[in-house]
Each structure stands twice: as structure tokens, then as C-alpha cells.
Design an enzyme around this catalytic site. Structure first.
Site, PDB file in Angstrom:
ATOM      1  CE  LYS A 123      -3.706   2.368   2.481  1.00  0.00           C
ATOM      2  NZ  LYS A 123      -4.676   2.302   3.609  1.00  0.00           N
ATOM      3  CG  ASP A 228     -13.122   5.244   5.572  1.00  0.00           C
ATOM      4  OD1 ASP A 228     -14.304   5.462   5.262  1.00  0.00           O
ATOM      5  OD2 ASP A 228     -12.199   5.237   4.755  1.00  0.00           O
TER       6      ASP A 228
END
Length: 434
Positions: A123, A228
Site C-alpha cells: 500500500k 471509515d
């Protein structure tokens, strides 16, 4: 911007020494003077440094700034990618990078592998891209902060996510195992599954709903709120490997986590709950109804006393993971933490609950060549428009002082000061009278 490691194999150790020198000089110089690059790199000859600088500029790992008052360079995101990859390559945690498997609002996801052939996920945090409209339109928090570059904030976000995953994994949460991180990159476990956004049927919809709600509460009981928690950040494990992971789902993406002591903790807790409820209602046609005769409180939904968690009723602290990871809202922040908090606050508040294009996941081997993200001119040059520049006299004075300091350092390097003093971060400094 896509990861491009085309020239990695052809780069020499001297190239990386000079590239690292530019990174080091960027700590307190927006444009790193060429003599300073030579000093930091410890190259034997200035001609060798200049040759490396020329090669690095040709492949766009560094960039020469126009209209600068002196000869200098700045690190590009490509150069930052190379430095991160080189660090993990030297540690043996990664040997190859494959195709893009996901593109997010503030990150890119790649398939990778190590020397033993084990598949991993890389990532790359890229805060500040134009696809993130809220950050683009709210850049005041970066104005006039010498340390407030997008690379700097991306590095802080990667470091914070690695801390979160390491701590959560050690405490029995279903999250990917973090393997390594460097600068703005995090290397983590490959999960055999697919994003929950693609889920349209499940062998146990009611059970999955309950377990997801229990995860939110368990995380809060340990001191954290995800902020989130939605279908984009939950991976549904494939049926044939469910026993391997011990669960139906794995949760990802943690840079935005906050402490339950945060002033807005209840709001974000409720928003996470609502995101799950909305997904199950719209995509799976499931919405539990309250039944007052039920007494079981070990879960949520049909068959249980409560259809959903409540912050005041259900959250009871049993651990202090928010203290361990210094989550937002709990502890007094250091300078770097405040910078990152300012950035992710816009992420939390700017999430568009109805925008299903905010995260795109690609199939394995699929590469999206026609939809490449680009950086705007503000992001790439670290410059702001005239209205922003004129809005702060203090900012102009700070910039002028920085230019003056840069010129004094260059002059000192060129005309007889053999040993410049350095602060604890390795930045060159000049005392009065030098």
C-alpha cells in the site's frame, strides 16, 4: 500517478546515495542546494555528484526547480517510491512488484511477492491527489508549514497505519499482518478474498451483520474507533480459505482511527454503524427489526435484544490500545502528529457516503491504463495560488527567512566553512555571526 520501477535495476549505489541526500536535505529545504547535496552524500568528487544528479533528473526521480534563486533540486514522488522500495528490497521483505489491484482516494495498492514466492500487498500512501476533492479544496492546514509537504504527511500516515495494524494484530483483531514499512509504503498480508462492496449474497447474512457490529464495539472497547468502517475497507474471505483466517472478514485501512476519548468519538462510532446498516439494507436487502422479547445481548440484529450498537450503552473500555498507538483525541500531540491529524480530519469529514467510485478495486492482473491519476500543479510544485499567498504576511516573512538561510548555507559551503553544525535531525544550521 503509478509506480514505475523501470530504472531500479540500472541505478548504482552512488545514485541512491545522492537520491538519499536530496531526501535528507528536504527536511528543512524545499529546494535542496547542489553543494548541500554533495556534502550530505559524502561523494568523493563534485563531478561524480553532478553526474548522479543529472542521471536522476533525467528519469524524474528529482526535479530542478525553475526561477529558484540558487541551483537546487527537490525530490519527486517517483524518487520517494524508489527510496522506499530500495529499503524493503535491502531487508528482503519484497523482491518483485506486480499489477495494480486497487486505487483509493489517498493510496495505491499493488500485488507483490518476497524471495520465497509468498504474495503480499503493498500500500502506497499518496495524500494530496486531486481525486480527493476535500483535501484539494481545504489546504489551509498546510500553508506556511515548512514540514507540511504531502510526502511528509504520506510518510506519517504509513507509519501510523503500520502501528495500528501491528497493535491490533497482536491483540487478536482480524486485520492483515503487517510485514514491513518504509517512508510512505506499507507491506502487508495478502488476503484471499474480495471487497465487501462486491458482496451480493452470503451463506449467513444475519451472522455477518452481527459480527461486523461486534467488531465495531470490540474495537471501541479497546479504545479505538475506525472512522471509515464501510464496504470498501472490509475484505470478505473466500469460502475455501475461511478456516485459514478463522473469520468471514478482514478489516483494512486504519490511518483515520481515533480514540474513544476524542471529542467526536460518538459521532464517528455512529457513522461506522450507519455505513454497515446502509450497505446491508441496499445491497443485501437485510434490515433487522427490534423485538422487545429478545434478551440475548451477545450480538446485534435478528434474534438479539438490540439491532445495532450504541456508543453510550455498549462501549466499555477494557484496554488502552489508543494510548499505545497515540491515537487522535487521547494524548497530547507532537508536531508531526498534529500535521497528520489536520490532514486525516479532512478525510474523515470529507467522506462521501454515496460515492461508490471513491475506491476502485481491479481484478488480479487487470491494469487501468486509461484512468491514471494525476497531480495538480499545486501538489507537484508545493506552491499555492496568489490568493493563498497574499492571505498571510507571516507566511511571506517565513519564506523570505528560509530563502535567506538557504543562501547563507550555500555561501558557507562554498567559501570556507568546513564544518557546518547540525541539529538533532541532521539538518544544517548556521549560528549568528557565521
Amino acid at each position: 500517478m503509478k509506480l514505475d520501477l523501470t530504472y531500479m535495476r540500472s541505478m548504482t549505489p552512488d545514485d541512491f546515495r545522492v537520491l538519499t541526500a536530496v531526501e535528507t536535505g528536504s527536511r528543512n529545504h524545499e529546494i535542496v542546494p547542489t553543494p548541500l547535496i554533495h556534502q550530505i552524500s559524502y561523494m568523493r568528487s563534485l563531478s561524480g555528484t553532478n553526474r548522479c544528479i543529472s542521471d536522476l533528473a533525467k528519469i524524474r526521480l528529482i526535479q530542478k526547480m525553475r526561477n529558484a534563486k540558487y541551483d537546487g533540486y527537490k525530490l519527486t514522488y517517483n524518487g520517494y517510491d524508489y527510496l522506499a522500495m530500495k529499503s524493503m528490497l535491502n531487508r528482503g521483505t519484497i523482491v518483485s512488484v506486480g499489477t495494480t489491484i486497487g486505487v483509493g482516494k489517498e493510496s495505491d495498492i499493488y500485488a507483490t511477492s518476497d524471495a520465497t514466492g509468498i504474495k503480499k500487498v503493498l500500500k502506497i500512501h499518496r495524500l494530496g491527489r486531486t481525486s480527493f476533492k476535500t483535501v484539494k479544496n481545504n489546504r489551509d492546514y498546510l500553508r506556511n508549514r515548512s514540514a507540511g509537504s504531502w510526502m511528509y504527511l504520506s510518510r506519517l500516515a504509513a507509519n501510523k497505519e503500520y502501528q495500528f495494524m501491528s497493535t491490533l494484530k497482536a491483540n487478536g483483531f482480524f486485520v492483515p499482518e503487517p510485514y514491513d514499512y518504509s517512508r510512505h509504503c506499507v507491506l502487508m498480508q495478502w488476503i484471499d478474498g474480495y471487497p465487501m462492496r462486491s458482496l451480493r449474497e452470503h451463506y449467513n447474512v444475519k451472522g455477518l451483520y452481527s459480527e461486523l457490529m461486534k467488531f465495531i464495539v470490540k474495537l471501541a472497547n479497546h479504545g479505538l474507533i475506525h472512522c471509515d468502517f464501510n464496504e470498501f475497507n472490509i475484505i470478505i474471505v473466500n469460502d475455501d480459505v475461511r478456516e485459514k483466517y478463522g473469520n468471514d472478514f478482514i478489516v483494512i485501512d486504519f490511518p483515520q482511527c481515533i480514540s474513544i476519548e476524542h471529542v467526536d468519538a460518538e459521532f464517528y462510532f455512529k457513522r461506522d454503524v450507519e455505513c454497515i446498516k446502509r450497505f446491508f439494507r441496499k445491497k443485501l436487502g437485510y434490515e433487522p427489526e427490534a423485538d422487545p422479547i429478545m434478551v440475548d445481548t451477545d450480538g446485534y440484529g435478528d434474534g438479539f435484544k438490540y439491532t445495532e450498537p450504541d456508543f453510550k450503552r455498549d462501549v466499555k473500555r477494557i484496554a488502552n490500545l489508543d494510548v499505545q498507538v497515540e491515537a487522535s483525541g487521547y494524548s497530547k500531540k507532537k508536531k508531526g502528529d498534529r500535521d497528520l491529524e489536520d490532514a486525516v480530519e479532512f478525510m474523515r469529514k470529507g467522506a462521501d457516503e454515496n460515492d461508490e467510485d471513491s475506491f476502485e478495486v481491479m481484478g488480479e492482473g487487470e491494469v487501468d491504463d486509461d484512468d491514471e491519476y494525476e497531480y495538480d500543479s499545486e501538489y507537484d510544485s508545493e506552491e499555492y495560488d496568489d490568493e493563498d499567498q497574499d492571505s498571510s504576511d507571516d507566511g511571506q516573512k517565513e519564506a523570505e527567512n528560509l530563502d535567506e538561510e538557504n543562501e547563507r548555507i550555500i555561501e558557507a559551503l562554498q567559501y570556507g566553512v568546513k564544518e557546518l553544525k547540525m541539529d538533532k535531525l541532521g539538518n544544517y544550521i548556521l549560528e549568528d555571526g557565521e
